[in-house]
Motif scaffolding. Structure first.
Motif, PDB file in Angstrom:
ATOM      1  N   PRO A   1      15.449 -33.870 -55.456  1.00  0.00           N
ATOM      2  CA  PRO A   1      16.371 -32.838 -55.961  1.00  0.00           C
ATOM      3  C   PRO A   1      16.630 -32.915 -57.457  1.00  0.00           C
ATOM      4  CG  PRO A   1      17.180 -33.740 -53.882  1.00  0.00           C
ATOM      5  CD  PRO A   1      16.000 -34.576 -54.284  1.00  0.00           C
ATOM      6  N   LEU A   2      16.644 -34.121 -58.014  1.00  0.00           N
ATOM      7  CA  LEU A   2      16.917 -34.267 -59.438  1.00  0.00           C
ATOM      8  C   LEU A   2      15.915 -33.492 -60.274  1.00  0.00           C
ATOM      9  CD1 LEU A   2      18.337 -35.646 -61.867  1.00  0.00           C
ATOM     10  CD2 LEU A   2      16.736 -37.553 -61.570  1.00  0.00           C
ATOM     11  N   PHE A   3      14.650 -33.513 -59.888  1.00  0.00           N
ATOM     12  CA  PHE A   3      13.605 -32.871 -60.684  1.00  0.00           C
ATOM     13  C   PHE A   3      13.561 -31.365 -60.463  1.00  0.00           C
ATOM     14  CE2 PHE A   3      12.228 -37.283 -60.515  1.00  0.00           C
ATOM     15  CZ  PHE A   3      11.826 -37.517 -61.820  1.00  0.00           C
ATOM     16  N   ARG A   4      14.270 -30.852 -59.469  1.00  0.00           N
ATOM     17  CA  ARG A   4      14.306 -29.407 -59.254  1.00  0.00           C
ATOM     18  C   ARG A   4      15.330 -28.728 -60.147  1.00  0.00           C
ATOM     19  NH1 ARG A   4      13.820 -30.709 -53.549  1.00  0.00           N
ATOM     20  NH2 ARG A   4      15.995 -30.150 -53.169  1.00  0.00           N
ATOM     21  N   ARG A   5      16.059 -29.519 -60.927  1.00  0.00           N
ATOM     22  CA  ARG A   5      17.069 -28.940 -61.809  1.00  0.00           C
ATOM     23  C   ARG A   5      16.444 -28.188 -62.973  1.00  0.00           C
ATOM     24  NH1 ARG A   5      21.123 -33.737 -63.225  1.00  0.00           N
ATOM     25  NH2 ARG A   5      21.985 -32.050 -64.507  1.00  0.00           N
ATOM     26  N   TRP A   6      15.203 -28.512 -63.319  1.00  0.00           N
ATOM     27  CA  TRP A   6      14.537 -27.854 -64.440  1.00  0.00           C
ATOM     28  C   TRP A   6      13.565 -26.809 -63.907  1.00  0.00           C
ATOM     29  CZ3 TRP A   6      15.751 -33.005 -64.320  1.00  0.00           C
ATOM     30  CH2 TRP A   6      16.598 -33.458 -65.336  1.00  0.00           C
TER      31      TRP A   6
END
Length: 388
Positions: free
Chosen positions: A19-24
């Protein structure tokens, strides 16, 4: 060992599983960076596994350096081939589905893994990569690993696309629900805008008839203001948005009609200099003023006063409707009590989102103030929602 599915509306980077990398948001440069991070993670994993199970006494750098080189060669080769192939073939691979898409992906990734291993080992040993092509025996040990890597990446591809499909379906369902709610809200608003309460209509006409013989001037004034009210209500029922000035004119006509009937028991004052041209939803103030009269002034024998103030401050339009009526808890309950403010909050939430507020304040020594805080906007949505 790495793979980036072909760029399309149904593809995702392997790191998007976190999920962290889906923020961008996705982009070509973001995917290039993510590929480097993915390659590093793969190299760390393979190095740790090799040191754990091989029993070799050499240190971490001896394993990690060569593994990182080969991991980057394979990862960026897969990235380049899949992205370049999609571009050269004008998106044809991205449009594949089912088994053809999986076969294309497995074949491409397997070949890239073999090519990356050949090139990486050749660079690390300082020899010509073509020497590895001298016989099938030199390629045979690489094929199982290449197939295994391709299967792992296929699992990543399928899981990512299933996640995106699930999110897309949820978004579409949300849009359908919102659209249905919007249609229902519009229907309710049109009914609200076009509706004139029967008792208000009958009482007004009855008062006009009763005043014609004894007080013709008052009867004429009441009828003229009632016509103004009807005209303003009709205009509001056909508009998607109004202005504060138009809303105040409608409320003034309404209060003038009631003023003839209630006499000295009703007085009002409107203060709204400099903000009459601000856009706002139509028929927004009418139910607030009606509540002030019905639940505030009418229960009191001596009546009271209504003051409507509007001002712009802190990027908000502040509208206050104050009365000197019975106040909270002192007026006898009436059918529909409390529903008006609930509908008002729902309507403001549908138009402005969380940026709008409805505050209910007690006045001293009596009465209440309903304060509306509306975000200032250059324009309002083309469709104004009704209470839900």
């Amino acid at each position: 060992m790495n793979a980036i599915p072909p760029p399309s509306h149904t593809s995702s980077h392997p790191l998007d599983m976190i999920p962290l990398f889906r923020r961008w948001p996705g982009s070509a440069w973001r995917d290039v960076l993510y590929t480097g991070i993915w390659n590093l993670l793969i190299a760390l994993f393979l190095t740790a596994a090799n040191m754990l199970f091989s029993g070799d006494s050499r240190g971490f750098p001896a394993f990690f350096g060569p593994t990182l080189v080969i991991s980057n060669l394979i990862g960026y080769l897969i990235h380049a081939v899949l992205s370049g192939g999609d571009w050269l073939l004008r998106g044809w691979p991205s449009r594949l589905t089912g088994l053809p898409r999986m076969l294309y992906f497995l074949t491409t990734v397997s070949l890239c893994v073999v090519a990356g291993l050949l090139l990486g080992n050749a660079l690390l040993r300082g020899i010509n990569p073509l020497r590895y092509l001298s016989g099938a025996a030199s390629l045979a040990p690489l094929l199982p690993f290449a197939l295994f890597a391709a299967l792992i990446m296929a699992i990543v591809l399928v899981s990512g696309e299933r996640r995106i499909a699930s999110e897309t379906l949820a978004a579409r369902q949300g849009e359908q629900i919102a659209s249905a709610a919007q249609l229902l809200a519009e229907a309710r608003l049109r009914a609200l805008q076009a509706q004139i309460e029967p008792h208000f209509l009958y009482n007004t006409l009855a008062n006009v008839v009763g005043l014609i013989d004894t007080h013709p001037a008052q009867a004429r004034h009441m009828l003229e203001r009632f016509i103004d009210y009807l005209r303003a209500s009709l205009a509001a029922s056909r508009a998607d948005q109004a202005t504060l000035g138009a809303e105040l004119d409608l409320v003034a006509a309404y209060l003038d009609v009631l003023g003839v009937r209630m006499g000295a028991r009703l007085s009002y004052r409107i203060e709204a200099d400099g903000c009459r041209d601000i856009a706002m939803p139509p028929m927004l103030l009418q139910p607030v003023v009606e509540n002030a009269v019905s639940h505030g002034l009418e229960p009191k024998v001596e009546g009271g006063q209504i003051v409507i103030r509007a001002a712009c401050r802190d990027a908000q339009l502040c509208i206050e409707v104050s009365d000197t009526g019975a106040g909270l808890g002192n007026a006898p309950p009436k059918p529909g009590g409390g529903v008006g403010l609930s509908n008002l909050r729902s309507r403001l939430r549908s138009v402005y989102g969380p940026g709008a507020q409805v505050q209910l304040l007690e006045n001293e020594p009596c009465g209440i103030t309903v304060r509306l805080l509306l975000p200032l906007k250059d324009t309002l949505p083309s469709t104004i929602h009704a209470p839900s």
